[in-house]
Design a protein around this motif. Structure first.
Motif, PDB file in Angstrom:
ATOM      1  N   ASN A  50       0.879  -1.168   0.000  1.00 58.52           N
ATOM      2  CA  ASN A  50       0.000   0.000   0.000  1.00 58.52           C
ATOM      3  C   ASN A  50       0.914   1.214   0.000  1.00 58.52           C
ATOM      4  O   ASN A  50       1.910   1.233   0.704  1.00 58.52           O
ATOM      5  CB  ASN A  50      -0.888   0.029   1.242  1.00 58.52           C
ATOM      6  N   ASP A  51       0.578   2.206  -0.732  1.00 52.61           N
ATOM      7  CA  ASP A  51       1.425   3.393  -0.821  1.00 52.61           C
ATOM      8  C   ASP A  51       1.072   4.388   0.287  1.00 52.61           C
ATOM      9  O   ASP A  51       0.739   5.540   0.035  1.00 52.61           O
ATOM     10  CB  ASP A  51       1.295   4.043  -2.195  1.00 52.61           C
ATOM     11  N   VAL A  52       1.138   3.920   1.510  1.00 50.51           N
ATOM     12  CA  VAL A  52       0.830   4.765   2.662  1.00 50.51           C
ATOM     13  C   VAL A  52       1.864   4.546   3.765  1.00 50.51           C
ATOM     14  O   VAL A  52       2.511   3.504   3.843  1.00 50.51           O
ATOM     15  CB  VAL A  52      -0.580   4.489   3.237  1.00 50.51           C
ATOM     16  N   ILE A  53       1.991   5.574   4.589  1.00 54.38           N
ATOM     17  CA  ILE A  53       2.748   5.484   5.834  1.00 54.38           C
ATOM     18  C   ILE A  53       1.768   5.787   6.954  1.00 54.38           C
ATOM     19  O   ILE A  53       0.972   6.732   6.847  1.00 54.38           O
ATOM     20  CB  ILE A  53       3.921   6.489   5.859  1.00 54.38           C
ATOM     21  N   ILE A  54       1.811   4.990   8.000  1.00 51.32           N
ATOM     22  CA  ILE A  54       0.969   5.268   9.155  1.00 51.32           C
ATOM     23  C   ILE A  54       1.837   5.793  10.292  1.00 51.32           C
ATOM     24  O   ILE A  54       3.007   5.431  10.423  1.00 51.32           O
ATOM     25  CB  ILE A  54       0.156   4.035   9.605  1.00 51.32           C
ATOM     26  N   LYS A  70       0.038   7.575  -2.798  1.00 57.21           N
ATOM     27  CA  LYS A  70      -0.380   6.897  -4.025  1.00 57.21           C
ATOM     28  C   LYS A  70      -0.021   7.665  -5.289  1.00 57.21           C
ATOM     29  O   LYS A  70       0.204   7.079  -6.329  1.00 57.21           O
ATOM     30  CB  LYS A  70      -1.881   6.620  -3.977  1.00 57.21           C
ATOM     31  N   SER A  71       0.040   8.982  -5.207  1.00 65.01           N
ATOM     32  CA  SER A  71       0.345   9.781  -6.397  1.00 65.01           C
ATOM     33  C   SER A  71       1.844  10.093  -6.530  1.00 65.01           C
ATOM     34  O   SER A  71       2.240  10.797  -7.452  1.00 65.01           O
ATOM     35  CB  SER A  71      -0.454  11.088  -6.372  1.00 65.01           C
ATOM     36  N   TYR A  73       4.567   8.068  -7.210  1.00 68.26           N
ATOM     37  CA  TYR A  73       5.261   7.427  -8.338  1.00 68.26           C
ATOM     38  C   TYR A  73       4.250   6.561  -9.089  1.00 68.26           C
ATOM     39  O   TYR A  73       4.052   5.400  -8.766  1.00 68.26           O
ATOM     40  CB  TYR A  73       6.438   6.602  -7.812  1.00 68.26           C
ATOM     41  N   THR A  74       3.624   7.151 -10.081  1.00 70.59           N
ATOM     42  CA  THR A  74       2.528   6.473 -10.782  1.00 70.59           C
ATOM     43  C   THR A  74       2.949   5.825 -12.093  1.00 70.59           C
ATOM     44  O   THR A  74       2.187   5.060 -12.657  1.00 70.59           O
ATOM     45  CB  THR A  74       1.382   7.472 -11.065  1.00 70.59           C
ATOM     46  N   ASP A  75       4.143   6.126 -12.583  1.00 75.39           N
ATOM     47  CA  ASP A  75       4.586   5.619 -13.886  1.00 75.39           C
ATOM     48  C   ASP A  75       5.365   4.311 -13.773  1.00 75.39           C
ATOM     49  O   ASP A  75       6.363   4.113 -14.456  1.00 75.39           O
ATOM     50  CB  ASP A  75       5.448   6.666 -14.600  1.00 75.39           C
ATOM     51  N   ARG A  76       4.911   3.413 -12.931  1.00 77.79           N
ATOM     52  CA  ARG A  76       5.612   2.134 -12.756  1.00 77.79           C
ATOM     53  C   ARG A  76       5.399   1.266 -13.985  1.00 77.79           C
ATOM     54  O   ARG A  76       4.305   1.175 -14.518  1.00 77.79           O
ATOM     55  CB  ARG A  76       5.083   1.417 -11.513  1.00 77.79           C
ATOM     56  N   ASP A  77       6.463   0.605 -14.410  1.00 75.47           N
ATOM     57  CA  ASP A  77       6.368  -0.230 -15.609  1.00 75.47           C
ATOM     58  C   ASP A  77       6.303  -1.723 -15.290  1.00 75.47           C
ATOM     59  O   ASP A  77       6.340  -2.543 -16.187  1.00 75.47           O
ATOM     60  CB  ASP A  77       7.534   0.060 -16.555  1.00 75.47           C
ATOM     61  N   GLY A  78       6.225  -2.063 -14.030  1.00 79.55           N
ATOM     62  CA  GLY A  78       6.129  -3.468 -13.648  1.00 79.55           C
ATOM     63  C   GLY A  78       7.412  -4.039 -13.074  1.00 79.55           C
ATOM     64  O   GLY A  78       7.388  -5.042 -12.381  1.00 79.55           O
ATOM     65  N   ASP A  81       8.845  -2.684  -7.546  1.00 77.62           N
ATOM     66  CA  ASP A  81       7.984  -3.352  -6.579  1.00 77.62           C
ATOM     67  C   ASP A  81       7.263  -2.289  -5.759  1.00 77.62           C
ATOM     68  O   ASP A  81       7.084  -1.168  -6.199  1.00 77.62           O
ATOM     69  CB  ASP A  81       8.846  -4.273  -5.708  1.00 77.62           C
ATOM     70  N   CYS A  82       6.919  -2.604  -4.559  1.00 79.53           N
ATOM     71  CA  CYS A  82       6.056  -1.772  -3.729  1.00 79.53           C
ATOM     72  C   CYS A  82       6.771  -0.614  -3.034  1.00 79.53           C
ATOM     73  O   CYS A  82       7.983  -0.608  -2.874  1.00 79.53           O
ATOM     74  CB  CYS A  82       5.385  -2.641  -2.681  1.00 79.53           C
ATOM     75  N   PHE A  83       5.984   0.355  -2.627  1.00 84.80           N
ATOM     76  CA  PHE A  83       6.418   1.447  -1.777  1.00 84.80           C
ATOM     77  C   PHE A  83       6.933   0.824  -0.486  1.00 84.80           C
ATOM     78  O   PHE A  83       6.206   0.093   0.190  1.00 84.80           O
ATOM     79  CB  PHE A  83       5.198   2.339  -1.502  1.00 84.80           C
ATOM     80  N   ASN A  84       8.221   1.045  -0.169  1.00 87.72           N
ATOM     81  CA  ASN A  84       8.796   0.294   0.944  1.00 87.72           C
ATOM     82  C   ASN A  84      10.107   0.921   1.398  1.00 87.72           C
ATOM     83  O   ASN A  84      11.154   0.321   1.262  1.00 87.72           O
ATOM     84  CB  ASN A  84       9.030  -1.156   0.505  1.00 87.72           C
TER      85      ASN A  84
END
Length: 109
Positions: A50-54, A70-71, A73-78, A81-84
């Motif tokens: 999930n592209d969130v920080i709590i 979420k907005s 890095y939207t240009d991911r090409d596959g 991997d995840c926001f981390n």
């Protein structure tokens, strides 16, 4: 609240055990948190895939705030991997965030 319903707070270089915080049983849990950082008296953690920080209150385990990236890095090409990734800077109020295999590191104020 954390998935295992327990947060252990340890001080660096301390010879004694840290404090353990256990949230109330009826509280809702947040699963898959990782990349924890201590920041301004709270715990920051990203939620895996999930592209969130709590922002977690270390005394109660309650989520104080959710930061939505979420907005970012939207240009991911596959191939990415995840926001981390959260890193606390030595500059007051500055953080760095990224994702696994992302080509960029983002400075957040």
């Amino acid at each position: 609240l954390v998935e295992k319903r327990r947060v252990e707070v340890w001080l660096p270089f301390a010879d004694e055990e840290g404090r353990v915080m256990t949230p109330p049983k009826k509280a809702k849990t947040v699963k898959h948190i990782n990349e924890l950082e201590w920041y301004k008296g709270d715990i920051l953690a990203n939620v895996w895939y999930n592209d969130v920080i709590i922002r977690i209150d270390p005394l109660t385990g309650s989520v104080r705030r959710v930061y939505d990236f979420k907005s970012l890095y939207t240009d991911r090409d596959g191939s990415e991997d995840c926001f981390n990734g959260i890193s606390v800077s030595d500059v007051e109020g500055e953080l760095f965030v990224t994702g696994k295999w992302w080509p960029s590191l983002y400075r957040i104020e």
